[in-house]
Write an enzyme that holds these catalytic residues in place. Sequence first.
Site, PDB file in Angstrom:
ATOM      1  CG  ASP A 142      -2.181   0.709   1.080  1.00 15.76           C
ATOM      2  OD1 ASP A 142      -2.158   1.647   0.083  1.00 15.76           O
ATOM      3  OD2 ASP A 142      -3.149   0.486   1.802  1.00 15.76           O
TER       4      ASP A 142
ATOM      5  CG  ASP B 230      -6.080   5.124  -2.987  1.00 15.70           C
ATOM      6  OD1 ASP B 230      -4.971   4.868  -2.613  1.00 15.70           O
ATOM      7  OD2 ASP B 230      -7.178   4.673  -2.298  1.00 15.70           O
TER       8      ASP B 230
ATOM      9  CB  ALA C 148     -12.944   4.824   1.501  1.00 18.64           C
TER      10      ALA C 148
ATOM     11  CB  CYS D  68     -12.271 -22.917  16.354  1.00 20.40           C
ATOM     12  SG  CYS D  68     -11.138 -23.037  15.060  1.00 20.40           S
TER      13      CYS D  68
ATOM     14  CB  CYS E  78      -7.661 -24.016  14.141  1.00 15.01           C
ATOM     15  SG  CYS E  78      -7.414 -22.938  15.469  1.00 15.01           S
TER      16      CYS E  78
ATOM     17  CB  CYS F  18      -9.322 -24.193  19.046  1.00 17.50           C
ATOM     18  SG  CYS F  18      -9.714 -22.279  18.794  1.00 17.50           S
TER      19      CYS F  18
HETATM   20  N1  GUN Z   1      -6.679   0.368   3.091  1.00 19.08           N
HETATM   21  C1  GUN Z   1      -7.916   0.570   3.302  1.00 19.08           C
HETATM   22  N2  GUN Z   1      -8.739   1.276   2.534  1.00 19.08           N
HETATM   23  C2  GUN Z   1      -7.854   1.917   1.735  1.00 19.08           C
HETATM   24  C3  GUN Z   1      -8.199   2.777   0.649  1.00 19.08           C
HETATM   25  O1  GUN Z   1      -9.090   3.200   0.280  1.00 19.08           O
HETATM   26  N3  GUN Z   1      -6.861   3.035  -0.150  1.00 19.08           N
HETATM   27  C4  GUN Z   1      -5.746   2.416   0.221  1.00 19.08           C
HETATM   28  N4  GUN Z   1      -4.598   2.770  -0.440  1.00 19.08           N
HETATM   29  N5  GUN Z   1      -5.656   1.652   1.125  1.00 19.08           N
HETATM   30  C5  GUN Z   1      -6.599   1.364   2.001  1.00 19.08           C
HETATM   31 ZN    ZN Z   2      -9.298 -22.330  16.339  1.00 18.64          ZN
END
Ligand code: GUN
Ligand code: ZN
Length: 502
Positions: free
Chosen positions: A93, A128, A196, A279, A281, A284
């Site tokens: 990101d 963004d 978002a 669970c 796993c 657990c």
């Molecule tokens: N991580 C969670 N939401 C967003 C987003 O809208 N844009 C970016 N770049 N990372 C995110």
């Molecule tokens: Zn578990």
Amino acid sequence: MRDSFELRDGDGAGRIGELSVPRAGVTVETPALLPVINPHIRTIEPAVLEAEFGADVLITNGYIFFKSEQFRERALDEGLHDLLEFSGAIMTDSGSFQLSEYGEISVTNEEILRFQHDIGSDIGTPIDIPTPPDVGREQAESDLETTQARLEAAQSVDVGEMLVNAPVQGSTYPDLRETAGAHAAGTDLDVFPVGAVVPLMNSYRYAEMVEVVLAAKRGLGVDAPVHLFGAGHPMMFALAVAAGCDLFDSAAYALYARDDRYLTVSGTEHLEDLDYLPCACPVCAEHTPESLRATDADRREELLARHNLHVSYRELRTVKQAIRKGNLLELVERRARGHPAMVDGYRALLDGVDELEAHDPVSKGTFFHLSAESAQRPEVRRHHDRLSRLTVEGDRVLLSEGDDNSRFDVTWRLQAPFGPYPPALSDSYPLTAEIPNRLDPAAYEAAAEGVRRLAAANPDTEFWVGHWGWPETALAALPESVGTVQLGDDSTIPAWMDGEAE
Ligand code: GUN
Ligand code: ZN
């Protein structure tokens, strides 16, 4: 058609696909989960993700590396794969999240894209603008303009084989999301995160989340690989996949573990409230809630994170198997019972999913009618559309839940929630459905809608409905011109039909 993404199988708008990530030299099967790795925390080591969970893709934040005195130079020298000890695909990101949290970041779009490339990211992200839900229209539009300019600029940054995300913004305005999707798909960028949506998910606004995704997908088209940014709770994987999402990233597994929250496919439990671990796993199987509570905090956090990841991967496999079997909507329906907000999400999906069926098989596993919502499923609507095109042979036609009647030219079957169908279709999907004996009124109302569509397509035909006691609401939904008889109740049967009805 994009050459980096191929669809293999589908059920409704959900699909199994293959995303080629050339820089990593791997192909990732979707739907896929990308665990979020924070290099400063590493709750679970990426090598463990790979070995124990079979992770072939993860996500980390390029901006954290950009800003980190500890990791920046190492990332540039060694590359992310060596630094994190992970051989699968790595998505990064860009710092957009930090931008939305703190209002500013100290890097430009071009700079952070090039940096992501230079540290060896396989899928990078431009900066963004994550516009939150419910903002004014003007802000949503002007933020989106900025995002779109960043995507356009990203196209001319030389990032070699690195794939680039094209986030789709637009706040809670479906038309802006659709425009944003169409714009993003028109760039030469590669993967399409719907952005978002975290605030929507955190406040359980699943119906709006679904509406936002469906709107973005209308613009993106079916070929685009879609990432639901920040979605990591397994309770909504089935719903989001059914809306057409292919990639998820989970910070939830680690964040929730930090304050003793235990994920399940129907919600979140607090460790202190658990008497049993529901669970199987490895975590657990070897622990009880008591033994976990007695474990020191760091170790407990890791154990809970492991459990949270096991549940998440398991759910994704369950979703993929459901797509293969053609019963994804049945799975969504079961998951929807975990929380009322999920029921809203499922209903929003049923309201909007019709147009999105790219690869919905005509024939699949048996349709299970499980709730009032089942009557709204695309298969029912598709049957109704078909009825409105069918010509019926004969002047007087019985649509019957019971037997044929020779006083009529033709007898068709009648089955809620589908409505009428010719006997020849009895063995074909979805009319082979498993349907409970104690049906909800919505199912009969849907069947009445089927009768209405057939009658409208054949205005010169006299139709009669033979039913085993439909609710008033369904009978009232039948056209005036359609006669009715209640099977087993002779008083409702006209003399000319006498002795033969049933
Ligand atoms: N991580 C969670 N939401 C967003 C987003 O809208 N844009 C970016 N770049 N990372 C995110
Ligand atoms: Zn578990």
